[in-house]
Motif scaffolding. Structure first.
Motif, PDB file in Angstrom:
ATOM      1  N   SER A   1      16.092  59.264 138.770  1.00  0.00           N
ATOM      2  CA  SER A   1      16.923  60.183 139.537  1.00  0.00           C
ATOM      3  C   SER A   1      16.590  61.615 139.148  1.00  0.00           C
ATOM      4  CB  SER A   1      18.411  59.897 139.279  1.00  0.00           C
ATOM      5  OG  SER A   1      19.233  60.829 139.948  1.00  0.00           O
TER       6      SER A   1
ATOM      7  N   ASP B   1      21.124  61.592 143.400  1.00  0.00           N
ATOM      8  CA  ASP B   1      19.771  61.363 143.889  1.00  0.00           C
ATOM      9  C   ASP B   1      19.262  60.009 143.420  1.00  0.00           C
ATOM     10  OD1 ASP B   1      19.611  63.864 145.126  1.00  0.00           O
ATOM     11  OD2 ASP B   1      19.040  64.830 143.245  1.00  0.00           O
ATOM     12  N   ALA B   2      18.678  59.272 144.345  1.00  0.00           N
ATOM     13  CA  ALA B   2      18.101  57.961 144.036  1.00  0.00           C
ATOM     14  C   ALA B   2      16.590  58.071 144.146  1.00  0.00           C
ATOM     15  CB  ALA B   2      18.635  56.906 144.996  1.00  0.00           C
TER      16      ALA B   2
ATOM     17  N   THR C   1      26.147  58.753 136.816  1.00  0.00           N
ATOM     18  CA  THR C   1      25.935  58.039 138.078  1.00  0.00           C
ATOM     19  C   THR C   1      26.155  56.550 137.899  1.00  0.00           C
ATOM     20  OG1 THR C   1      23.560  57.982 137.593  1.00  0.00           O
ATOM     21  CG2 THR C   1      24.347  59.742 139.035  1.00  0.00           C
TER      22      THR C   1
END
Length: 206
Positions: free
Chosen positions: A99, A164-165, A106
């Motif tokens: 990420s 964010d992935a 997360t």
């Protein structure tokens, strides 16, 4: 019948083996009742091909299928929904490998979208700037599900904020740094015996 006609020890042993072998021969068919040669259990592995900014409660949208077998599992590459046919038991494994999120904690978790429920164990990790007093393993998100109706599942951002992935190029820019999933059928297929094996079982019981 074969045993009754055995006159010698050698014949007796040969007949016993023949009946035993006939009684244990089985063929595994798929849910549609197709014959031998069809996949024993459905399987799918897929991934994203780039990073994705995922809002809280939204899905990781997997955009490619690497391997698949059978017809029980399908992927919508526009929404990220994975559809599982009813009547099977499935194992779900997914991971946001990297990420670019640097200021929050997360969490990624499988969600039964049809029922509106989170399922299984989450994948959790800290950002570099987090001065946490605890730790997290970052292990893949996993779940097991046995739907009674056709069901959609997603790998969901279960965090409170957008995350964010993928997209972290610290370890290269290839597919290995982006999210992936594997779904496989682990139950629900019936082992069916051919007619000659069924006959062998009947003889064996007499």
């Amino acid at each position: 019948d074969a045993l009754q006609g055995a006159a010698t020890l050698a014949q007796f042993e040969a007949a016993t083996y023949a009946v035993s072998a006939a009684a244990t021969v089985v063929r595994v068919d798929n849910a549609a009742g197709a014959g031998a040669g069809t996949p024993v259990a459905s399987f799918m592995r897929g991934r994203r091909t780039s990073g994705q900014s995922v809002a809280a409660s939204n899905a990781v949208v997997f955009t490619a299928v690497d391997e698949s077998a059978g017809t029980d599992i399908s992927l919508n590459t526009t929404t990220g929904h994975i559809t599982l046919k009813a009547g099977k038991t499935y194992r779900l494994v997914g991971s946001v490998v990297s990420s670019t999120t640097s200021a929050q904690r997360t969490q990624w978790r499988w969600r039964n979208s049809t029922a509106g429920l989170g399922i299984g164990a989450a994948q959790v990790f800290y950002s570099p700037s987090d001065t946490a007093g605890n730790s997290a393993s970052g292990s893949p998100a996993t779940a097991t599900i046995s739907p009674t109706v056709d069901t959609d599942v997603i790998l969901q951002n279960a965090s409170l904020l957008t995350a964010d992935a993928g997209g972290n190029t610290d370890f290269g820019a290839g597919a290995s740094v982006h999210p992936w999933f594997e779904v496989e059928v682990i139950g629900g297929h019936e082992a069916r015996a051919p007619s000659d094996a069924r006959a062998g079982r009947r003889r064996d019981r007499q």
